[in-house]
Design an enzyme around this catalytic site. Structure first.
Site, mmCIF file in Angstrom:
data_model
loop_
_atom_site.group_PDB
_atom_site.id
_atom_site.type_symbol
_atom_site.label_atom_id
_atom_site.label_comp_id
_atom_site.label_asym_id
_atom_site.label_seq_id
_atom_site.Cartn_x
_atom_site.Cartn_y
_atom_site.Cartn_z
ATOM 1 N N SER A 1 14.626 22.397 9.358
ATOM 2 C CA SER A 1 14.132 21.895 8.067
ATOM 3 C C SER A 1 14.990 20.751 7.559
ATOM 4 O O SER A 1 14.509 19.872 6.840
ATOM 5 C CB SER A 1 14.139 23.008 7.020
ATOM 6 O OG SER A 1 13.101 23.920 7.225
ATOM 7 N N ASP B 1 6.387 20.623 0.540
ATOM 8 C CA ASP B 1 7.421 21.654 0.535
ATOM 9 C C ASP B 1 7.258 22.509 -0.714
ATOM 10 O O ASP B 1 6.141 22.639 -1.229
ATOM 11 C CB ASP B 1 8.814 21.001 0.593
ATOM 12 C CG ASP B 1 9.802 21.826 1.401
ATOM 13 O OD1 ASP B 1 10.177 22.926 0.937
ATOM 14 O OD2 ASP B 1 10.197 21.392 2.498
ATOM 15 N N HIS C 1 14.097 24.593 -1.656
ATOM 16 C CA HIS C 1 14.022 24.009 -0.320
ATOM 17 C C HIS C 1 13.535 22.564 -0.354
ATOM 18 O O HIS C 1 14.106 21.680 0.312
ATOM 19 C CB HIS C 1 13.098 24.870 0.537
ATOM 20 C CG HIS C 1 13.126 24.576 1.992
ATOM 21 N ND1 HIS C 1 12.229 23.726 2.603
ATOM 22 C CD2 HIS C 1 13.933 25.025 2.981
ATOM 23 C CE1 HIS C 1 12.482 23.665 3.905
ATOM 24 N NE2 HIS C 1 13.500 24.444 4.162
#
Length: 573
Positions: free
Chosen positions: A483, A181, A230
């Site tokens: 996600s 990520d 994220h």
């Protein structure tokens, strides 16, 4: 600044042998398509630096010599799967290098020097705004949960990933989970106890034109930071520690390994993605979460016949073929080395099992180059649609498929909580932050994005700054998306491996990825299609084209696959 690839994190490396399995997967990226070719795209002018991925056969030394003879500078080599990261200022480099005998294919990794002021964050869609305030925090509701914010984690309650349920049996101890990520903020109090800094790696070099100014001179961030946010959110869902602070993760004793392949801005380019997958296999990670797709193509085609509508240049088609071949090969490489791979199905509200797919976003890099197209369903979203990846769709707190979530019979293996801002329409819960998934977030990113003021206090009800009586503070925010769904499944996979895996001799556990996938599928809670077979999202304010047809049975269908992941059933099965 773009000649800093040879700095930290990217020296020329020869790391193993080219695997026969990968050679079987990879074919020439410039093979004839059998259809009339369009004119090739113009080559970049000489003197402008570009970054390329070059696929080769044979000895790396021979390939490096041929790349250099074609005018390229080799910045990195991933010998295990036969690829090199190359920069060149020669406008004819790709044509020249493709003609060399040891070269299988070449494509741009990304353009260099594209200035895009005010470019939106890749994950902006996961942070809705508007609606009613309030997240209903009530510590008295925690019950047996020790974590102060546990009452806000409807997602953990839904799947039974709590201390009084699945975690009574398994906590993920001895299981290594890689997060491919944007990074992991290892300073966050909920992540620090489980973070493995020794094995964490960053394969990304920041690009100031899209990522903002470099935080370090080399533009290669340390492996314990996340300037995108994220990855930290994903990591908290998987394995936030049960430490009487903040939140708890699905597998609170699992080890988190940062395997960074994403830019701060959320782009995941080809070389970095392949490099991260290969590394994950080489160090023997047990589980890897992949909440992204490989840029710049949402769907990667292999032939011109797969284009139903729209145009494509020879160079663009060659790039898509190379993405397919290299990512499929890297996924197979990791899987063959015991890595259970979990991926997010995507947020395009697309039926992935339909004969065609509409794509209005590709290529998404360089920005503002997208051209609408309709392609066949054989054009793949990667790595999610690689055969070894467990594909996860998203549900809201009502267990309804979230409107944004991709779906498809035979494409979705399992569903999990991803949050849905528009859930519970017609009730006070509609469009409230509590419908989203709460997880950890880097404070400095929250301040930079305007989620918090300069003192670290949230500016609205979509975030929380939790501090304990010792003065420790951690920032948390609500997001939605597939996600967020995938790491719930990755966390349950860690619980399964911790409970059923064989000891590895150093306190670790290991289990065949096929067994893990089978346990997850068999233990998932069945969820039937909606009455009438159609989920109508017009009441939630979506246009009719968002409505989704559910196909299949209660046991297996296009919305929920085998069902919603169930941590309790998985560890007891």
């Amino acid at each position: 600044m773009w000649f800093r690839h040879s700095g930290a994190g990217r020296g020329l490396r020869t790391l193993g042998v080219l695997t026969a399995a990968f050679t079987t997967v990879v074919a020439s990226a410039t093979a004839a398509t059998g259809a009339p070719a369009e004119e090739p795209a113009p080559q970049p002018p000489s003197g402008v630096s570009e970054e390329y991925v070059v696929s080769f056969s044979g000895a790396p030394e021979t390939a490096v010599a041929q790349i250099e003879a074609a005018g390229g500078t080799v910045e990195d080599v991933t010998e295990q799967v036969g690829i090199a990261l190359v920069t060149s200022t020669d406008g004819a480099f790709m044509d020249d290098v493709r003609a060399r005998s040891e070269i299988r294919g070449a494509a741009r990794n990304h353009a260099v020097g594209t200035t895009v002021p005010g470019m939106p964050h890749r994950y902006a869609v996961e942070r809705p705004r508007g609606g009613s305030a309030g997240h209903g925090h009530d510590p008295s509701r925690n019950g047996q949960r020790a974590e102060p914010l546990a009452d806000l984690q409807w997602d953990m309650e839904m799947i039974g990933a709590t201390p009084d349920a699945a975690q009574r049996t398994a906590t993920g101890r001895g299981v290594d989970v890689g997060i491919i990520d944007t990074g992991i903020d290892a300073s966050h109090p909920d992540l620090a106890p489980n973070f493995d800094g020794e094995r964490s790696r960053n394969f990304v070099t920041d690009i100031p034109d899209i990522d903002g100014p470099c935080e370090v001179e080399s533009c290669v961030d340390p492996a314990d930071v996340d300037d995108g946010g994220h990855g930290t959110h994903v990591a908290g869902i998987v394995a936030a520690d049960d430490n009487r602070f903040g939140i708890g993760g699905v597998a609170p004793d699992a080890t988190l390994v940062n395997v960074r392949a994403g830019q701060d801005s959320g782009y995941f380019f080809l070389y970095e993605t392949v490099r991260a997958l290969v590394y994950s296999g080489d160090i023997g990670l047990d589980v890897v979460n992949m909440s992204f797709y490989t840029d710049p193509w949402l769907f990667n085609c292999s032939s011109r016949e797969e284009y139903i509508e729209g145009t494509v240049t020879d160079e663009e088609l060659a790039q898509q073929r190379l993405v397919r071949e290299l990512v499929l090969g890297a996924v197979a490489y990791a899987h063959e080395r015991g890595v259970t791979l979990v991926g997010s199905a995507g947020n395009e509200a697309t039926d992935l099992a339909a004969p065609t797919r509409t794509d209005e976003t590709s290529p998404d890099y360089p920005p503002d180059t997208a051209r609408p197209r309709v392609v066949a369903d054989t054009c793949l979203n990667l790595p999610n649609e690689a055969p070894q990846v467990i594909s996860v769709s998203a549900v809201g707190p009502s267990t309804t498929k979230a409107d944004y979530s991709n779906y498809g019979l035979g494409d979705i293996e399992i569903a999990a909580p991803g949050g849905w801002f528009r859930d519970f329409v017609g009730t006070p819960r509609f469009q409230t932050p509590g419908n989203l998934v709460l997880s950890s977030y880097p404070l400095h990113v929250a301040i930079a994005e305007g989620l918090a003021d300069p003192t670290g206090q949230p500016v609205d009800e979509f975030s929380i700054n939790y501090c304990d009586d010792r003065g420790r503070c951690g920032f948390y925010t609500y997001l939605q998306g597939t996600s967020m769904a995938a790491p719930h499944v990755a966390g349950v996979a860690a619980l399964v491996i911790g409970e059923r895996g064989r000891p590895t001799g150093h306190g670790g556990r290991a289990l065949d990825p096929a067994v893990v996938a089978a346990v997850l599928a068999a233990s998932a809670e069945d969820h039937a299609c909606p009455a009438g077979g159609v989920e109508d999202y017009t009441d939630e304010g979506r246009p009719p084209e968002w409505n989704a047809v559910c196909e299949g049975t209660t046991d297996v269908n296009s919305f929920y696959g085998e069902g919603i992941v169930d941590a309790v059933a998985a560890v007891r099965r």
